[in-house]
Design a protein around this motif. Sequence first.
Motif, PDB file in Angstrom:
ATOM      1  N   VAL A 118     -72.823 -13.157  39.144  1.00  0.00           N
ATOM      2  CA  VAL A 118     -71.785 -12.389  38.444  1.00  0.00           C
ATOM      3  C   VAL A 118     -70.697 -11.977  39.442  1.00  0.00           C
ATOM      4  O   VAL A 118     -70.959 -11.186  40.359  1.00  0.00           O
ATOM      5  N   PRO A 119     -69.459 -12.480  39.300  1.00  0.00           N
ATOM      6  CA  PRO A 119     -68.369 -12.006  40.177  1.00  0.00           C
ATOM      7  C   PRO A 119     -67.900 -10.624  39.729  1.00  0.00           C
ATOM      8  O   PRO A 119     -67.910 -10.284  38.541  1.00  0.00           O
ATOM      9  N   GLU A 120     -67.481  -9.840  40.701  1.00  0.00           N
ATOM     10  CA  GLU A 120     -67.070  -8.467  40.408  1.00  0.00           C
ATOM     11  C   GLU A 120     -65.813  -8.429  39.532  1.00  0.00           C
ATOM     12  O   GLU A 120     -65.745  -7.693  38.553  1.00  0.00           O
ATOM     13  N   ARG A 121     -64.823  -9.227  39.894  1.00  0.00           N
ATOM     14  CA  ARG A 121     -63.541  -9.215  39.179  1.00  0.00           C
ATOM     15  C   ARG A 121     -62.683 -10.338  39.729  1.00  0.00           C
ATOM     16  O   ARG A 121     -63.088 -11.074  40.635  1.00  0.00           O
ATOM     17  N   ILE A 126     -64.137  -9.450  47.564  1.00  0.00           N
ATOM     18  CA  ILE A 126     -64.795  -8.759  46.454  1.00  0.00           C
ATOM     19  C   ILE A 126     -66.303  -8.955  46.626  1.00  0.00           C
ATOM     20  O   ILE A 126     -66.761  -9.420  47.667  1.00  0.00           O
ATOM     21  N   GLN A 127     -67.048  -8.609  45.618  1.00  0.00           N
ATOM     22  CA  GLN A 127     -68.494  -8.825  45.681  1.00  0.00           C
ATOM     23  C   GLN A 127     -68.948  -9.700  44.521  1.00  0.00           C
ATOM     24  O   GLN A 127     -68.390  -9.642  43.413  1.00  0.00           O
ATOM     25  N   ASP A 142     -55.644 -19.828  40.097  1.00  0.00           N
ATOM     26  CA  ASP A 142     -56.720 -20.788  40.380  1.00  0.00           C
ATOM     27  C   ASP A 142     -58.070 -20.224  39.935  1.00  0.00           C
ATOM     28  O   ASP A 142     -58.290 -19.009  39.927  1.00  0.00           O
ATOM     29  N   THR A 143     -58.966 -21.120  39.581  1.00  0.00           N
ATOM     30  CA  THR A 143     -60.361 -20.740  39.329  1.00  0.00           C
ATOM     31  C   THR A 143     -61.220 -21.388  40.410  1.00  0.00           C
ATOM     32  O   THR A 143     -61.181 -22.606  40.599  1.00  0.00           O
ATOM     33  N   LEU A 144     -61.969 -20.573  41.120  1.00  0.00           N
ATOM     34  CA  LEU A 144     -62.757 -21.042  42.262  1.00  0.00           C
ATOM     35  C   LEU A 144     -64.226 -21.146  41.861  1.00  0.00           C
ATOM     36  O   LEU A 144     -64.871 -20.126  41.573  1.00  0.00           O
ATOM     37  N   PRO A 145     -64.761 -22.359  41.826  1.00  0.00           N
ATOM     38  CA  PRO A 145     -66.191 -22.498  41.474  1.00  0.00           C
ATOM     39  C   PRO A 145     -67.080 -22.077  42.646  1.00  0.00           C
ATOM     40  O   PRO A 145     -66.857 -22.463  43.787  1.00  0.00           O
ATOM     41  N   VAL A 146     -68.073 -21.277  42.350  1.00  0.00           N
ATOM     42  CA  VAL A 146     -69.045 -20.828  43.357  1.00  0.00           C
ATOM     43  C   VAL A 146     -70.428 -21.273  42.894  1.00  0.00           C
ATOM     44  O   VAL A 146     -70.826 -20.991  41.753  1.00  0.00           O
ATOM     45  N   ARG A 147     -71.137 -21.961  43.767  1.00  0.00           N
ATOM     46  CA  ARG A 147     -72.484 -22.440  43.436  1.00  0.00           C
ATOM     47  C   ARG A 147     -73.490 -21.883  44.443  1.00  0.00           C
ATOM     48  O   ARG A 147     -73.183 -21.761  45.621  1.00  0.00           O
ATOM     49  N   VAL A 188     -64.678 -17.538  40.188  1.00  0.00           N
ATOM     50  CA  VAL A 188     -63.837 -16.416  40.614  1.00  0.00           C
ATOM     51  C   VAL A 188     -62.381 -16.790  40.341  1.00  0.00           C
ATOM     52  O   VAL A 188     -61.904 -17.842  40.797  1.00  0.00           O
ATOM     53  N   THR A 189     -61.691 -15.945  39.611  1.00  0.00           N
ATOM     54  CA  THR A 189     -60.288 -16.198  39.266  1.00  0.00           C
ATOM     55  C   THR A 189     -59.375 -15.561  40.308  1.00  0.00           C
ATOM     56  O   THR A 189     -59.591 -14.406  40.715  1.00  0.00           O
ATOM     57  N   VAL A 190     -58.358 -16.307  40.736  1.00  0.00           N
ATOM     58  CA  VAL A 190     -57.366 -15.779  41.666  1.00  0.00           C
ATOM     59  C   VAL A 190     -56.282 -15.081  40.845  1.00  0.00           C
ATOM     60  O   VAL A 190     -55.675 -15.691  39.954  1.00  0.00           O
TER      61      VAL A 190
END
Length: 681
Positions: free
Chosen positions: A27-30, A38-39, A117-122, A146-148
């Motif tokens: 879960v990205p913080e924001r 961020i966290q 941008d949308t950053l994919p995190v795996r 995570v959205t920029v």
Amino acid sequence: MAILMVLLGFIALPAAAQTNHIAAQLVPERAANPGETIQIAIAMKPEDGWHGYWLNPGDAGFGMGLDWQLPNGAMTGAPLYPTPEPLLIGSLMNHVYEGPYAVLVPFTVPVDAAAGDTLPVRLRADWLACTDRICVPEQAELTAVVTVAAKDANPSAATVSDPRFATWRQALPAPVLAKGRYQIDGANIRIAVPLAAGAQEDQPHLFFADDGIVDYAAPQNFERQGDWLIVATKARENARAGGPLEMVLRLDTTGAGIGFTAEAGKVPAISGVGNRPDSLFGSTGLALIAAAFAGGLLLNIMPCVFPILSLKALHLARAGGDGHTARREALAYTAGVVLAVLALGGVMLALRAAGSGIGWAFQLQEPATIVLLLALVVAITANLAGLFEFTLPVGVENNGGGAFMTGLLAAVAATPCTAPFMAAAMGAALLLPPLKALLLFGALGLGLAAPFLAIGFIPALRRLLPRPGPWMERFRRIMAIPMALTGMALLWLGWRLGGTALLAGGVLLTLLVLALCWLVRRRQRRGLSAMLPAVAACLVALAGAGAASAFVDPQDNRPPESAIPGTLPFSEDALAQARAKGPVFLYFTADWCVTCKVNEQVAIARDPVIKAFGDNGVTVMAGDWTRRDPAITRFLSAQGAAGVPLYLWYRPGQEAEQLPQVLHSQLLIDRAVLSNGKPER
């Protein structure tokens, strides 16, 4: 034969994948601006009764393993764990989370990220999920985006956080800037925790992020001294004061805590420090080592080990009581036994660490191992019966090579059984760090080697051995009988594992090995080298082992041969249902376990026992571990057992009572009568 013995410990397959008991979510913080940190939360939700582990899990378990796949330029920081809670099971202290929790990980957005941008995190994460009875290694592939944030957007757009983060952050230990101190004084350690005089604590507990400093299960004694909370507990044997240590103090049962760094320094003593219970290798540990030694000692009377020990003793008698020879042979035999047991224990621990659901005697769950053992036992039987002579080069034999090989053979022959006293020791070995676990395996090997070691070093025992004579050859022939019976048992076990096809293959293998042993004899009598038929016998055995698995149908879930009619097959769901109805007798067995089969014949499958069970409504349930079964392996481990037999008695509304490994009928009858509250007869 040596080649066959070396191969026995290396046959095992990984356990089947299991459904996770702790659900995980990334879960990205924001949304975040370029270059901002961020966290990201790894949100964990255990099922009821299950728990996860802190970064330092304590005496057992392991923390999370994290393998990130990030966009170019992105970075993650050190994970932030919530304050854990202590969980004492037996003599083991664990640091756990028994409800939903989240591990927060700092995430830095690439500085060159474009707005929108949308950053994919795996993330590939693995962890251990446990109840107070079983543990399951779990893993998951987690993803998040995570959205920029856009630079011209509303200033608050990038600051709208997921509301759950407020709760998750509150669960983290509050950082304390003031430094604590710690002092190691012999077997004890004292820690001065910076805690303001007005701060309240209720049932506090101190956690060390660094392993190897304290004995986790030791009592922690607390005393307030102004703005310090002094903690005294037991240090690990090799703990030494050095650099700074990271610690977390759990203040109360709500989970509130503080995190701080302690540096080596002077810490005042406190009054009223109680004596801690013995550490694992105090009196408890010595008891486990003694149990492992006694279990190994009792393995010597097993039908496939006793002939080997007897013949080695007769070999000493034939040597005429030469003390130097006796000691050399005893040490070589002991080295062979201990090396084989340590190797088998090391393989078992390594496979369990890799996720395989195995336990003691795991190799006998493999058809290939049965085939190799069958070829070995047939060759030994033929040798004892005089069909051929097994010889080593003179230099090797005279320097203890024969005794060393015999020790290896004795250890391999002993592994199908779990003798009395072994259960606690082998069960503990599954939970201990590898070096301490191997110490228990070494004690088991020393117990197995002890009789021959005693004969070698105690002249009075050697003098008790009968003098050499023609009777020794007759005794050797007699010892072929239990070995032949062992071969027949292996054929039966092959049939149980692979049906008629594997049984027929085993019979064919037996005939081929006997024929090659006969060729060895012919060549030996003519003074020729027997290397060619001996190598051929090894190749036949290896070929048979390679083909053995093809005869086994993995979907063949045949029921166990029940000792009592109407016995239910084991499953945890079936056990829960049976316990709701009344008393339950649950036993775990395997077709290759001699102790199991003896107990079933002399204690369980007896008419008075069957009648007592029927009269008192006792449900009988059996777990068959002949084949590998991850569910049974997990259950055995949860009960502190590394192998079978295991006998459990459940009275209505009570936890399991573990019965002795050597059963008698009256014990079971008494349990049946008492479970329903009737007076004992």
